[in-house]
Design a protein around this motif. Structure first.
Motif, mmCIF file in Angstrom:
data_model
loop_
_atom_site.group_PDB
_atom_site.id
_atom_site.type_symbol
_atom_site.label_atom_id
_atom_site.label_comp_id
_atom_site.label_asym_id
_atom_site.label_seq_id
_atom_site.Cartn_x
_atom_site.Cartn_y
_atom_site.Cartn_z
ATOM 1 N N ARG A 135 -62.704 -59.571 -91.915
ATOM 2 C CA ARG A 135 -63.900 -59.345 -91.093
ATOM 3 C C ARG A 135 -63.843 -60.086 -89.763
ATOM 4 O O ARG A 135 -64.291 -59.572 -88.737
ATOM 5 N N HIS B 109 -70.020 -63.165 -95.197
ATOM 6 C CA HIS B 109 -71.276 -62.415 -95.130
ATOM 7 C C HIS B 109 -71.979 -62.595 -93.796
ATOM 8 O O HIS B 109 -72.559 -61.648 -93.252
ATOM 9 N N HIS C 220 -72.954 -55.293 -91.617
ATOM 10 C CA HIS C 220 -74.097 -54.743 -92.340
ATOM 11 C C HIS C 220 -75.285 -55.699 -92.252
ATOM 12 O O HIS C 220 -75.135 -56.860 -91.853
ATOM 13 N N PRO C 221 -76.498 -55.236 -92.630
ATOM 14 C CA PRO C 221 -77.661 -56.130 -92.624
ATOM 15 C C PRO C 221 -77.417 -57.367 -93.476
ATOM 16 O O PRO C 221 -76.769 -57.305 -94.516
ATOM 17 N N LYS C 222 -77.936 -58.509 -93.026
ATOM 18 C CA LYS C 222 -77.703 -59.779 -93.704
ATOM 19 C C LYS C 222 -79.017 -60.348 -94.215
ATOM 20 O O LYS C 222 -80.068 -60.168 -93.602
ATOM 21 N N SER D 125 -70.976 -60.166 -91.129
ATOM 22 C CA SER D 125 -70.853 -58.790 -91.601
ATOM 23 C C SER D 125 -71.369 -57.803 -90.560
ATOM 24 O O SER D 125 -72.237 -58.121 -89.741
ATOM 25 N N HIS E 113 -63.061 -57.958 -96.584
ATOM 26 C CA HIS E 113 -63.905 -59.104 -96.242
ATOM 27 C C HIS E 113 -63.074 -60.215 -95.617
ATOM 28 O O HIS E 113 -63.529 -60.877 -94.676
ATOM 29 N N TYR F 229 -77.592 -56.298 -102.076
ATOM 30 C CA TYR F 229 -77.564 -54.835 -101.949
ATOM 31 C C TYR F 229 -77.402 -54.143 -103.303
ATOM 32 O O TYR F 229 -77.758 -52.976 -103.463
#
Length: 243
Positions: A90, A45, A50-52, A48, A87, A194
């Motif tokens: 990543r 994570h 994406h927003p964390k 990522s 994942h 999310y």
């Protein structure tokens, strides 16, 4: 031919409490002789795209926690096959954004200290295709069935946490299935913030494929069932008092 235990997405260190014990019980119940993780063994994570969540551990701490969690799975299932998930990869994908080639990175086995695990994008076992499933749109109601139709062979995938089940296609010459394994994640973990307001939640389940025939098992985790949070907490409290 084999009795294959298929373990759902874990996203360690954020798997659901009790899922490890549930998978061990399935291995024994079906007298399995092979194990396959369907992908996303780790979450990653902190790196990522994406927003964390600002409340999450930093990258170093998350990797440390993931190492500890993976070690438990590796000790119990030391000869497993691992379908590489989006994942899991990543770190490789992030390195590519700054032109670092994959050959400059540790392999998955080296990174997660799992020398006997076989990491690959897909496997064919007893005529069934196993892969994580990131190539199928998560909007599909039956993602595995969609892939099975495209590949013209039986398929087992993970990836979509809210999808679990077996859908068949039969014709005069063959019987094919698409099986979505579900997952083993903890929806309440900050890594999955999310999905907080989604009406559908993750299906906590795993599967067994015996000589190419699929069986899906949902983890009994409702009130009064074996893996309900209250029972797991009581078992932990009892164990700590004994120690």
């Amino acid at each position: 031919m084999s009795n294959l235990l298929v373990i759902g997405d874990l996203h360690e260190p954020f798997s659901r409490v009790g899922y490890f014990e549930f998978c061990k019980s399935l291995y024994q119940k079906y007298q399995c002789n092979k194990v396959l993780f369907i992908g996303d063994v780790v979450e990653c994570h902190s790196i990522s795209f994406h927003p964390k969540s600002p409340q999450m551990p930093n990258a170093s701490k998350e990797i440390e926690l993931a190492h500890k969690a993976v070690e438990k799975w590796y000790k119990t299932f030391p000869n497993a096959k691992i379908c590489i998930g989006n994942h899991d990869s990543r770190i490789v994908r992030l390195a590519e954004t700054v032109n670092i080639p994959e050959k400059c990175l540790l392999s998955f086995s080296e990174l997660w200290k799992t020398p006997e695990w076989e990491w690959n994008w897909n496997f064919k076992i007893d005529g069934v295709h196993y892969t994580h499933g990131q190539g199928i749109t998560t909007g599909a109601i039956h993602p595995a069935y969609t892939m099975m139709r495209n590949m013209a062979m039986s398929v087992v995938i993970g990836h979509k946490h809210t999808a679990a089940g077996i859908k068949w296609l039969c014709n005069p010459y063959q019987r094919l299935f698409g099986m979505d394994v579900g997952s083993g994640i903890d929806d309440n973990a900050l890594a999955f913030e999310y999905g907080r307001f989604l009406a559908t939640k993750s299906v906590i389940s795993a599967a067994v494929v015996i000589n190419g025939m699929p069986y899906l098992e949902l983890m009994p985790m409702s009130k009064g069932e074996k893996y309900h949070d209250s029972k797991i907490k009581k078992e932990k409290d009892d164990k700590s008092r004994r120690n």
